[in-house]
Scaffold this motif. Structure first.
Motif, PDB file in Angstrom:
ATOM      1  N   MET A   1       0.851  -1.195   0.000  1.00 46.35           N
ATOM      2  CA  MET A   1       0.000   0.000   0.000  1.00 46.35           C
ATOM      3  C   MET A   1       0.883   1.239   0.000  1.00 46.35           C
ATOM      4  O   MET A   1       1.774   1.373   0.823  1.00 46.35           O
TER       5      MET A   1
ATOM      6  N   ASP B   1      -1.932   5.185  -3.277  1.00 45.97           N
ATOM      7  CA  ASP B   1      -3.244   4.638  -2.917  1.00 45.97           C
ATOM      8  C   ASP B   1      -3.950   5.558  -1.923  1.00 45.97           C
ATOM      9  O   ASP B   1      -5.167   5.715  -1.961  1.00 45.97           O
TER      10      ASP B   1
ATOM     11  N   ARG C   1      -4.343  -6.602   7.031  1.00 48.82           N
ATOM     12  CA  ARG C   1      -3.593  -7.472   6.122  1.00 48.82           C
ATOM     13  C   ARG C   1      -4.493  -8.593   5.619  1.00 48.82           C
ATOM     14  O   ARG C   1      -5.286  -9.159   6.377  1.00 48.82           O
ATOM     15  N   ASP C   2      -4.356  -8.910   4.314  1.00 49.63           N
ATOM     16  CA  ASP C   2      -5.127 -10.000   3.756  1.00 49.63           C
ATOM     17  C   ASP C   2      -4.460 -11.330   4.089  1.00 49.63           C
ATOM     18  O   ASP C   2      -3.470 -11.381   4.824  1.00 49.63           O
TER      19      ASP C   2
ATOM     20  N   ASN D   1      -0.576  -9.012   2.745  1.00 54.13           N
ATOM     21  CA  ASN D   1      -0.463  -7.700   2.105  1.00 54.13           C
ATOM     22  C   ASN D   1      -1.354  -6.680   2.809  1.00 54.13           C
ATOM     23  O   ASN D   1      -2.484  -6.998   3.208  1.00 54.13           O
TER      24      ASN D   1
ATOM     25  N   ARG E   1      -3.944  -3.728   3.284  1.00 51.86           N
ATOM     26  CA  ARG E   1      -5.116  -3.231   2.570  1.00 51.86           C
ATOM     27  C   ARG E   1      -5.878  -2.299   3.505  1.00 51.86           C
ATOM     28  O   ARG E   1      -5.651  -2.295   4.719  1.00 51.86           O
TER      29      ARG E   1
ATOM     30  N   LYS F   1      -9.114  -1.223   5.463  1.00 45.27           N
ATOM     31  CA  LYS F   1     -10.292  -1.851   6.056  1.00 45.27           C
ATOM     32  C   LYS F   1     -11.359  -0.779   6.265  1.00 45.27           C
ATOM     33  O   LYS F   1     -11.222   0.088   7.125  1.00 45.27           O
TER      34      LYS F   1
END
Length: 433
Positions: free
Chosen positions: A1, A68, A391-392, A396, A398, A400
């Motif tokens: 990110m 991002d 985190r996924d 990684n 991301r 939320k």
């Protein structure tokens, strides 16, 4: 990110959304950070950002085009709006209800917008609260501005030529900015009086060495004292002072199990960090308070007004006729100038003189302390980013976006092309009608 920071484009804004210290933490957490060259100005040169692990970009367009999440201090300018990328996230302080058309354009661009000034004042969000951190700086600078404009000493001075009495300072509103103004004026040796419509602020004000002003109410003193005593049973005076200064973790109730948030709801609803003017008072009480303020204004050398309600116009506390009864040479510093002003004669960004009284309407006082203001704002930003990041399954990072969460729901202004903030929608509808 990838997180991006741009150089603030609005005139007079010398703060930066992230300082190198915070960039280093984000990089360590797994973020990639992109900083526009010169974003930190002379306080934080590009080399410091490189050493912290950031990549330095040559233009704002490069940052907006590839990040991002873009972090800013001020709302975007007209020149920056076309640079916003669909699907990106913008986190800034925008006061959306005051700029509904700007918010509408951001929503139309498909950008998810978070506004730092909408962070709820609850314990979990304490570290993200930019309103409190910036208000503290504003209260401090307001007194210095007033002292500089005043044609006399603030402290009592005894010299071979005689003794000069201490200046009299009145602070209206005992939220974060007001309490910091009281503390600063006292440190400079002034005689300080303060007023707030919330009786529980009396101990906070007096703990800083100022006098708390109360309007006379036949038969009402006992009831008011009873209310203060009841509050003391659940939250100590020191804890309430720390809460008003923005340290919400001090709000935990001794021996209670309902958690720290329980002690904050009343503070937030009554405008604890905004001078208390979110609370509606009976008309008779308002009349008595106005007359008391009118009387005290005639004796003052310096007046600091701090009453503001997020998303709404500031309440008028000092009318034109009150100013006309004040002594020539008196100085008013109106910290609510950006949202209309607490003085009827305030002009945002200007110094107005009326009957010998000078009314200052300063804008962006925190920006005049850019080093510490940026440091505090940056820490607030880091707290929010850490809260929103997840985190996924592959590990990684991301974003939320849980709109069932109180913080996310309150601070997110636009998402998926829609305006989520109800007051902004209402402002747009009012403008269209």
């Amino acid at each position: 990110m990838k997180v991006g920071i741009v150089r603030e484009a609005r005139g007079g804004e010398n703060r930066v959304a992230l300082v190198p210290e915070t960039v280093e933490k984000l990089v360590r957490d797994g973020f990639e950070v992109l900083v526009e060259s010169g974003a930190g100005r002379e306080y934080h040169p590009d080399e410091e950002y490189r050493e912290a692990g950031a990549r330095v970009a040559e233009s704002a367009g490069e940052v907006f085009g590839s990040a991002d999440i873009v972090l800013k201090v001020q709302r975007p300018t007209q020149e920056e709006l076309p640079l916003l990328r669909e699907g990106s996230v913008l986190i800034t302080s925008i006061q959306p209800a005051f700029y509904p058309e700007l918010v509408q354009r951001i929503a139309a661009a498909g950008v998810t917008l978070f506004s730092m000034d909408l962070i709820p004042r609850i314990t979990r969000a304490q570290a993200m609260d930019t309103l409190s951190s910036m208000a503290s700086l504003a209260g401090y600078k307001a007194v210095l501005l007033g002292a500089n404009a005043l044609g006399k000493y603030l402290p009592m001075m005894t010299t071979a030529a005689g003794t000069t009495r201490a200046a009299k300072v009145l602070v209206l509103g005992a939220g974060v900015a007001g309490l910091q103004a009281i503390a600063t004026a006292r440190r400079l040796g002034a005689e300080v009086e303060a007023f707030d419509i919330r009786p529980e602020t009396k101990e906070q004000i007096e703990s800083l060495g100022a006098r708390f002003l109360e309007s006379a109410e036949p038969g009402g003193a006992a009831a008011e004292e009873e209310e203060v005593v009841e509050e003391e049973r659940v939250l100590s005076p020191f804890a309430r002072l720390m809460v008003a200064l923005g340290f919400y973790s001090f709000a935990e109730r001794d021996g209670k199990e309902e958690g720290p948030e329980a002690g904050i709801a009343e503070e937030a609803e009554s405008g604890a960090s905004t001078g208390g003017y979110a609370t509606v008072q009976p008309e008779e009480k308002q009349r008595r308070d106005r007359e008391m303020i009118r009387e005290r204004l005639r004796e003052m050398d310096l007046v600091i007004t701090t009453a503001a309600v997020p998303g709404r116009r500031a309440p008028v506390l000092i009318t034109k006729d009150m100013v006309e009864e004040m002594r020539p040479g008196t100085v008013i510093v109106d910290l609510a100038a950006e949202t209309g002003g607490n003085c009827e004669l305030t002009v945002p960004g200007k110094v107005v003189e009326h009957n010998g009284v000078r009314i200052h309407g300063p804008l962006n006082l925190p920006g005049s302390v850019p080093v510490h203001a940026s440091q505090m704002y940056s820490r607030n930003m880091y707290a929010l980013l850490s809260y929103l990041a997840d985190r996924d399954e592959e590990g990684n990072l991301r974003l939320k976006l849980d709109f069932e969460d109180e913080i996310t729901d309150a601070a997110c202004v636009t998402h998926a092309g829609e305006i989520r903030h109800a007051p902004t929608r209402e402002a747009l509808e009012g403008g269209e009608s």
